[in-house]
Design a protein around this motif. Sequence first.
Motif, mmCIF file in Angstrom:
data_model
loop_
_atom_site.group_PDB
_atom_site.id
_atom_site.type_symbol
_atom_site.label_atom_id
_atom_site.label_comp_id
_atom_site.label_asym_id
_atom_site.label_seq_id
_atom_site.Cartn_x
_atom_site.Cartn_y
_atom_site.Cartn_z
ATOM 1 N N SER A 1 0.833 -1.210 0.000
ATOM 2 C CA SER A 1 0.000 0.000 0.000
ATOM 3 C C SER A 1 0.863 1.255 0.000
ATOM 4 O O SER A 1 0.584 2.208 -0.744
ATOM 5 N N TYR A 2 1.910 1.261 0.829
ATOM 6 C CA TYR A 2 2.812 2.410 0.845
ATOM 7 C C TYR A 2 3.468 2.611 -0.520
ATOM 8 O O TYR A 2 3.648 3.747 -0.966
ATOM 9 N N GLN A 3 3.810 1.520 -1.162
ATOM 10 C CA GLN A 3 4.480 1.638 -2.452
ATOM 11 C C GLN A 3 3.565 2.275 -3.500
ATOM 12 O O GLN A 3 4.041 2.989 -4.374
ATOM 13 N N LEU A 4 2.271 2.037 -3.400
ATOM 14 C CA LEU A 4 1.333 2.641 -4.350
ATOM 15 C C LEU A 4 1.267 4.158 -4.217
ATOM 16 O O LEU A 4 1.091 4.864 -5.208
ATOM 17 N N ILE A 5 1.396 4.671 -3.005
ATOM 18 C CA ILE A 5 1.191 6.112 -2.792
ATOM 19 C C ILE A 5 2.494 6.885 -2.612
ATOM 20 O O ILE A 5 2.470 8.100 -2.475
ATOM 21 N N ARG A 6 3.617 6.186 -2.633
ATOM 22 C CA ARG A 6 4.898 6.811 -2.324
ATOM 23 C C ARG A 6 5.314 7.907 -3.283
ATOM 24 O O ARG A 6 5.721 8.987 -2.858
ATOM 25 N N HIS A 7 5.288 7.666 -4.560
ATOM 26 C CA HIS A 7 5.846 8.613 -5.531
ATOM 27 C C HIS A 7 4.811 9.029 -6.567
ATOM 28 O O HIS A 7 5.078 9.010 -7.760
ATOM 29 N N LEU A 8 3.650 9.392 -6.117
ATOM 30 C CA LEU A 8 2.629 9.871 -7.039
ATOM 31 C C LEU A 8 2.830 11.353 -7.312
ATOM 32 O O LEU A 8 3.465 12.072 -6.543
ATOM 33 N N GLY A 9 2.266 11.808 -8.412
ATOM 34 C CA GLY A 9 2.409 13.210 -8.789
ATOM 35 C C GLY A 9 1.645 14.141 -7.869
ATOM 36 O O GLY A 9 0.889 13.723 -6.977
ATOM 37 N N VAL A 10 1.824 15.419 -8.102
ATOM 38 C CA VAL A 10 1.207 16.469 -7.288
ATOM 39 C C VAL A 10 -0.317 16.360 -7.328
ATOM 40 O O VAL A 10 -0.986 16.636 -6.325
ATOM 41 N N PHE B 1 -2.171 13.939 -7.085
ATOM 42 C CA PHE B 1 -2.691 12.928 -6.167
ATOM 43 C C PHE B 1 -2.404 13.251 -4.696
ATOM 44 O O PHE B 1 -2.738 12.459 -3.819
ATOM 45 N N GLN B 2 -1.789 14.386 -4.405
ATOM 46 C CA GLN B 2 -1.357 14.672 -3.041
ATOM 47 C C GLN B 2 -2.512 14.789 -2.044
ATOM 48 O O GLN B 2 -2.383 14.370 -0.889
ATOM 49 N N LEU B 3 -3.642 15.319 -2.472
ATOM 50 C CA LEU B 3 -4.777 15.438 -1.553
ATOM 51 C C LEU B 3 -5.310 14.065 -1.144
ATOM 52 O O LEU B 3 -5.596 13.829 0.033
ATOM 53 N N ILE B 4 -5.437 13.163 -2.107
ATOM 54 C CA ILE B 4 -5.951 11.832 -1.774
ATOM 55 C C ILE B 4 -4.925 11.061 -0.949
ATOM 56 O O ILE B 4 -5.288 10.297 -0.054
ATOM 57 N N VAL B 5 -3.649 11.273 -1.216
ATOM 58 C CA VAL B 5 -2.603 10.610 -0.432
ATOM 59 C C VAL B 5 -2.673 11.069 1.021
ATOM 60 O O VAL B 5 -2.585 10.257 1.945
ATOM 61 N N ALA C 1 -8.332 1.014 -5.027
ATOM 62 C CA ALA C 1 -9.659 1.490 -5.425
ATOM 63 C C ALA C 1 -9.765 3.006 -5.281
ATOM 64 O O ALA C 1 -10.314 3.694 -6.165
ATOM 65 N N GLU C 2 -9.236 3.530 -4.202
ATOM 66 C CA GLU C 2 -9.304 4.985 -3.964
ATOM 67 C C GLU C 2 -8.495 5.747 -5.013
ATOM 68 O O GLU C 2 -8.935 6.782 -5.522
ATOM 69 N N LEU C 3 -7.310 5.225 -5.357
ATOM 70 C CA LEU C 3 -6.483 5.887 -6.369
ATOM 71 C C LEU C 3 -7.125 5.819 -7.749
ATOM 72 O O LEU C 3 -7.061 6.781 -8.525
ATOM 73 N N LEU C 4 -7.756 4.710 -8.067
ATOM 74 C CA LEU C 4 -8.443 4.592 -9.359
ATOM 75 C C LEU C 4 -9.618 5.560 -9.445
ATOM 76 O O LEU C 4 -9.838 6.190 -10.499
ATOM 77 N N CYS C 5 -10.344 5.714 -8.348
ATOM 78 C CA CYS C 5 -11.459 6.686 -8.322
ATOM 79 C C CYS C 5 -10.935 8.105 -8.495
ATOM 80 O O CYS C 5 -11.504 8.892 -9.261
ATOM 81 N N GLU C 6 -9.864 8.410 -7.801
ATOM 82 C CA GLU C 6 -9.282 9.760 -7.903
ATOM 83 C C GLU C 6 -8.788 10.021 -9.323
ATOM 84 O O GLU C 6 -8.979 11.112 -9.858
ATOM 85 N N GLU C 7 -8.183 9.034 -9.931
ATOM 86 C CA GLU C 7 -7.697 9.202 -11.312
ATOM 87 C C GLU C 7 -8.861 9.458 -12.270
ATOM 88 O O GLU C 7 -8.764 10.316 -13.142
ATOM 89 N N SER C 8 -9.952 8.731 -12.085
ATOM 90 C CA SER C 8 -11.101 8.948 -12.970
ATOM 91 C C SER C 8 -11.714 10.327 -12.749
ATOM 92 O O SER C 8 -12.206 10.964 -13.681
ATOM 93 N N LEU C 9 -11.689 10.823 -11.504
ATOM 94 C CA LEU C 9 -12.183 12.171 -11.238
ATOM 95 C C LEU C 9 -11.291 13.226 -11.879
ATOM 96 O O LEU C 9 -11.784 14.252 -12.384
ATOM 97 N N LEU C 10 -9.983 12.994 -11.880
ATOM 98 C CA LEU C 10 -9.038 13.948 -12.452
ATOM 99 C C LEU C 10 -9.153 14.021 -13.974
ATOM 100 O O LEU C 10 -8.842 15.032 -14.573
ATOM 101 N N GLN C 11 -9.603 12.929 -14.558
ATOM 102 C CA GLN C 11 -9.725 12.928 -16.024
ATOM 103 C C GLN C 11 -11.058 13.526 -16.386
ATOM 104 O O GLN C 11 -11.422 13.991 -17.315
#
Length: 168
Positions: free
Chosen positions: A125-134, A136-140, A158-168
């Motif tokens: 889980s940490y590895q998924l959120i470690r080096h995401l772009g700016v 994604f910082q709020l969701i992180v 699941a949370e990161l996929l939802c956030e990505e779909s919202l950003l697009q």
Amino acid sequence: MVVLLDRGSWSFIDGTEPALDKEATSKEQRYYNLRKDRCYSEIFLNVEEDLQALISTTTSGEEAWTILKNHFEPITRARVAALLDEFFNARKEPDESIGVFVARVLRMVNMLKEAGHTVADEYQSYQLIRHLGVEFQLIVLAIFKWPNEHFKFDAVQAELLCEESLLQ
């Protein structure tokens, strides 16, 4: 080395093919044995000639695959160290989707598991959120506030996929 297996052959290698029933008809037995033999034949005929000698002592597709896998991916401390290094240095590429990044992380986790080293769900889980772009910082930051029992790989994914779909 790339070996393309016929449909239904992989189940003999990964052990998901159920054993033949004792009351199977002779037709079912022939079909089962044909598929099992085809699995080995495809592996044997698709490897280079010098590697065929490695697997010529067996007629089982599962054993042949294990022999080749051990030959190319030996389970040593050096291999585990290299896989751990690859895992902890994994970063999401700028043009890469979260889904593809998650798939890469899972592939590394599976390779480590096959080498005899498990990676805790928390570290995945940490590895998924470690080096995401700016972006994604709020969701992180929100994920960091989750209670420990919710901080699981599937939930973070699941949370990161939802956030990505919202950003697009």
